[in-house]
Design a protein around this motif. Structure first.
Motif, PDB file in Angstrom:
ATOM      1  N   ASP A   1       4.565  -9.749  -3.387  1.00 34.53           N
ATOM      2  CA  ASP A   1       4.534 -10.569  -4.584  1.00 34.53           C
ATOM      3  C   ASP A   1       3.081 -11.043  -4.581  1.00 34.53           C
ATOM      4  OD1 ASP A   1       7.189 -10.221  -5.430  1.00 34.53           O
ATOM      5  OD2 ASP A   1       7.541 -11.954  -4.211  1.00 34.53           O
ATOM      6  N   ILE A   2       2.203 -10.739  -3.841  1.00 33.54           N
ATOM      7  CA  ILE A   2       0.783 -11.319  -3.722  1.00 33.54           C
ATOM      8  C   ILE A   2       0.213 -10.226  -4.521  1.00 33.54           C
ATOM      9  CG2 ILE A   2      -1.052 -12.131  -2.489  1.00 33.54           C
ATOM     10  CD1 ILE A   2       1.111 -13.138  -0.233  1.00 33.54           C
ATOM     11  N   ASP A   3      -0.589 -10.517  -5.418  1.00 37.38           N
ATOM     12  CA  ASP A   3      -1.260  -9.283  -6.256  1.00 37.38           C
ATOM     13  C   ASP A   3      -2.601  -8.871  -5.587  1.00 37.38           C
ATOM     14  OD1 ASP A   3       0.699  -9.034  -7.918  1.00 37.38           O
ATOM     15  OD2 ASP A   3      -0.076 -10.863  -9.602  1.00 37.38           O
TER      16      ASP A   3
ATOM     17  N   ARG B   1      -5.727 -11.003  -0.445  1.00 32.42           N
ATOM     18  CA  ARG B   1      -4.835 -12.115  -0.103  1.00 32.42           C
ATOM     19  C   ARG B   1      -3.451 -11.765   0.518  1.00 32.42           C
ATOM     20  NH1 ARG B   1      -8.308 -13.869  -3.530  1.00 32.42           N
ATOM     21  NH2 ARG B   1      -9.018 -16.128  -3.484  1.00 32.42           N
ATOM     22  N   ARG B   2      -2.923 -10.360   0.111  1.00 35.48           N
ATOM     23  CA  ARG B   2      -1.847  -9.990   0.621  1.00 35.48           C
ATOM     24  C   ARG B   2      -2.264  -9.513   2.237  1.00 35.48           C
ATOM     25  NH1 ARG B   2      -0.893  -4.598  -1.985  1.00 35.48           N
ATOM     26  NH2 ARG B   2      -0.710  -6.094  -3.983  1.00 35.48           N
TER      27      ARG B   2
ATOM     28  N   PHE C   1      -2.042 -12.575   4.241  1.00 32.21           N
ATOM     29  CA  PHE C   1      -0.571 -12.846   4.653  1.00 32.21           C
ATOM     30  C   PHE C   1      -0.093 -12.072   5.479  1.00 32.21           C
ATOM     31  CE2 PHE C   1       3.877 -12.299   3.512  1.00 32.21           C
ATOM     32  CZ  PHE C   1       4.054 -13.706   3.590  1.00 32.21           C
TER      33      PHE C   1
END
Length: 294
Positions: A99-101, A105-106, A109
């Motif tokens: 869900d993190i585009d 940042r993905r 995570f």
């Protein structure tokens, strides 16, 4: 007939264990200074969901600081030790990541989660109290990552093991790749097990040195582990914990570095009363000394 605990012993045991209440773990104190930690998701085959990863770290960090705890026995409730990672939990987690585009940042995570899981397993090593693990039934994936971080491993005759990660499209990332080769002392067999994800039984686990003893069933294995734990717990906790600290430190250090490490520890510990108590008892062949909690 089982011996009945005295009221004082029962109350001490209950109050000690009642401080540690978790959703996915059961903690008890079956013998003096011996804490029993059980994976407690039997309906889910003790699979690792997000709360279990988190609570393992919480529990072993707490027992590290618990003065009354001198040894930990780790086992699983239900019909097996653990079936590994909870796939539904894993899918849920990766859905959150997807869900993190933004790729950066993905990636962060995913990295942070992996580091949390690594810290959960490493908490067994960071805990200065010896950890004795008892495997019955299956020990799959995350389970074998976990027990390779324990100090001593026992299993039952029906136990089997599997480094399963490559079968689900993963490279194991919480400790087995780093610890298994050192535990068994044979990089060839360790790499074969990790590359193929093949199952291996208790007999082979004993043969390659993954476990130190195979017992007939879970009851006898737990009893054996608790007896060994009680023996360790009767010894100086200062000496036992310093021994574990130096064994862990020396795993990936030169002998010279390991010797310097234990010299720095013992220049303090040698001034403590435990050494004097033990020496006098041995010299006079007197009663085994009692040691204060530490």
């Amino acid at each position: 007939m089982k011996a009945v605990k005295s009221t004082a012993t029962f109350l001490r045991t209950y109050s000690s264990a009642s401080k540690y209440t978790y959703e996915t773990l059961a903690v008890s104190v079956p013998k003096k200074n011996v804490y029993h930690v059980e994976l407690n998701r039997p309906a889910k085959l003790n699979t690792f969901n997000l709360p279990l990863w988190s609570e393992l770290k919480q529990c072993f960090n707490a027992l590290h600081k618990e003065p009354e705890c001198r040894v930990v026995v780790l086992s699983g409730q239900g019909k097996l030790f653990t079936a590994g990672i909870d796939l539904n939990s894993l899918i849920e987690y990766f859905s959150k990541a997807n869900d993190i585009d933004d790729p950066a940042r993905r990636a962060r995570f995913l990295y942070d989660w992996m580091k949390e899981c690594q810290a959960s397993v490493t908490s067994l090593e960071d805990c200065t109290k010896p950890v004795l693990s008892v495997v019955h039934g299956a020990c799959i994936g995350a389970g074998i990552n976990l027990v390779t971080a324990a100090d001593v491993r026992y299993c039952t005759e029906d136990a089997w093991f599997q480094v399963k990660e490559v079968e689900v499209g993963l490279a194991a990332d919480v400790g087995v790749l780093q610890r298994l080769p050192k535990v068994v002392g044979n990089t060839s067999i360790a790499r074969e097990l990790c590359f193929t994800a093949r199952k291996f039984d208790a007999k082979e686990a004993l043969q390659i040195g993954l476990v130190s003893k195979v017992l007939p069933d879970k009851e006898s294995a737990l009893n054996h582990a608790l007896d060994v734990a009680a023996d360790i717990a009767s010894k100086s906790p200062v000496a036992v914990q310093a021994t574990k600290q130096n064994l862990i430190y020396s795993q990936d250090k030169s002998p010279k570095e390991g010797l310097e490490h234990i010299a720095l520890i013992n220049m303090v510990n040698h001034m403590g009363e435990d050494l004097t108590k033990s020496a006098i008892a041995l010299a006079t062949k007197g009663e085994k000394p009692e040691f204060e909690d530490y």
